[in-house]
Design a protein around this motif. Sequence first.
Motif, PDB file in Angstrom:
ATOM      1  N   SER A 171     -13.848   3.714   9.617  1.00  0.00           N
ATOM      2  CA  SER A 171     -12.798   4.003   8.639  1.00  0.00           C
ATOM      3  C   SER A 171     -13.339   4.244   7.242  1.00  0.00           C
ATOM      4  O   SER A 171     -12.596   4.600   6.334  1.00  0.00           O
ATOM      5  N   LYS A 179       0.854  -1.192   0.000  1.00  0.00           N
ATOM      6  CA  LYS A 179       0.000   0.000   0.000  1.00  0.00           C
ATOM      7  C   LYS A 179       0.885   1.235   0.000  1.00  0.00           C
ATOM      8  O   LYS A 179       1.819   1.343   0.794  1.00  0.00           O
ATOM      9  N   LYS A 195      -5.794   0.854  -7.927  1.00  0.00           N
ATOM     10  CA  LYS A 195      -6.557   1.754  -7.071  1.00  0.00           C
ATOM     11  C   LYS A 195      -7.790   1.038  -6.513  1.00  0.00           C
ATOM     12  O   LYS A 195      -8.634   0.563  -7.266  1.00  0.00           O
ATOM     13  N   THR A 198     -13.371   6.411   0.686  1.00  0.00           N
ATOM     14  CA  THR A 198     -12.062   5.825   0.923  1.00  0.00           C
ATOM     15  C   THR A 198     -11.507   5.208  -0.348  1.00  0.00           C
ATOM     16  O   THR A 198     -12.156   4.372  -0.975  1.00  0.00           O
ATOM     17  N   THR A 199     -10.319   5.635  -0.729  1.00  0.00           N
ATOM     18  CA  THR A 199      -9.598   4.988  -1.826  1.00  0.00           C
ATOM     19  C   THR A 199      -8.193   4.666  -1.335  1.00  0.00           C
ATOM     20  O   THR A 199      -7.619   5.397  -0.529  1.00  0.00           O
ATOM     21  N   ILE A 200      -7.665   3.566  -1.825  1.00  0.00           N
ATOM     22  CA  ILE A 200      -6.334   3.114  -1.439  1.00  0.00           C
ATOM     23  C   ILE A 200      -5.559   2.749  -2.690  1.00  0.00           C
ATOM     24  O   ILE A 200      -6.096   2.079  -3.580  1.00  0.00           O
ATOM     25  N   LEU A 232      -7.390  -6.421   3.259  1.00  0.00           N
ATOM     26  CA  LEU A 232      -7.781  -5.142   3.832  1.00  0.00           C
ATOM     27  C   LEU A 232      -9.009  -5.332   4.709  1.00  0.00           C
ATOM     28  O   LEU A 232      -9.924  -6.085   4.361  1.00  0.00           O
ATOM     29  N   GLU A 256      -3.439   6.393   0.825  1.00  0.00           N
ATOM     30  CA  GLU A 256      -4.820   6.227   1.274  1.00  0.00           C
ATOM     31  C   GLU A 256      -5.472   7.593   1.347  1.00  0.00           C
ATOM     32  O   GLU A 256      -4.854   8.549   1.814  1.00  0.00           O
ATOM     33  N   ASN A 257      -6.714   7.687   0.876  1.00  0.00           N
ATOM     34  CA  ASN A 257      -7.400   8.971   0.808  1.00  0.00           C
ATOM     35  C   ASN A 257      -8.802   8.831   1.376  1.00  0.00           C
ATOM     36  O   ASN A 257      -9.570   7.975   0.935  1.00  0.00           O
ATOM     37  N   HIS A 258      -9.164   9.692   2.331  1.00  0.00           N
ATOM     38  CA  HIS A 258     -10.489   9.657   2.947  1.00  0.00           C
ATOM     39  C   HIS A 258     -11.300  10.922   2.645  1.00  0.00           C
ATOM     40  O   HIS A 258     -12.353  11.131   3.225  1.00  0.00           O
TER      41      HIS A 258
END
Length: 255
Positions: free
Chosen positions: A187, A110, A154, A119-121, A181, A113-115
Amino acid sequence: MTTVFYNAKNCSEETYGVYYNCDKAITFVIGEDVEKIGPFVLCAASGGVQKIVMHSSTPPEISSYTFPKDLGVLYVPKGSADNYRWAEVWSEFSDIREIGSPVDDVVIKKVAENHDNGTTIQLVATVAPSNATLKDIYWSSENKEVATVDQSGKVTVFRPGEVTISAMAIDGSGVKGTYKLMFTPESVEENVDDGEVTVRGENGVIRIEGAEGAAVEVYNAAGVCVFNGTATEVPVPQRGIYVVRVSGRVTKIVL
């Protein structure tokens, strides 16, 4: 759609021209049990064929019109290049390469990470050995209800839960890496209709109300983006599960 795994042992004409209007370059991965592929079955017009990856040392029977031979590279198992060079129709391919050094390991990490808007990783996969002939991988999610992954690694999360993301080598080695995950309710920013924006689907069309001019993204169950724009009515190609993201808010639609 950029990668197609084809495993029909003996294709009928019912699949004629399925990929003909695809506007992206396609990589076709042909399974080792395939014996015959009919004319135009794997032909791609607009985007063309990027690569053809064969898993069988024995060339299946094909037509001169099964797919174009003047685009992309034909990859074949180690020691089988001459089988293809001397086979009818296959001999017309100008660039045939043996997979002399297969993938023996895939490691996923990883990196971001974006919140901000849900949520995207971002995951990345490292392939070994470094001199592997064909390093291409195929990303997939084992629980698309929780999260999907596109072919850049993604991950888009839709609800709390556990999901395993895989990156599989397409060279016939069968090697893949996995990354597990886990998402708790705290989260995941899981938004559906917010009282102002309404998303509904009927008769093959997704309709968005109360969000004129807003950014709209529509993803299918495989995590592939099938629409990106500002339309309030979005036709979808087939029945199934779709995820609609409107200005960062997520709604799941079943058509």
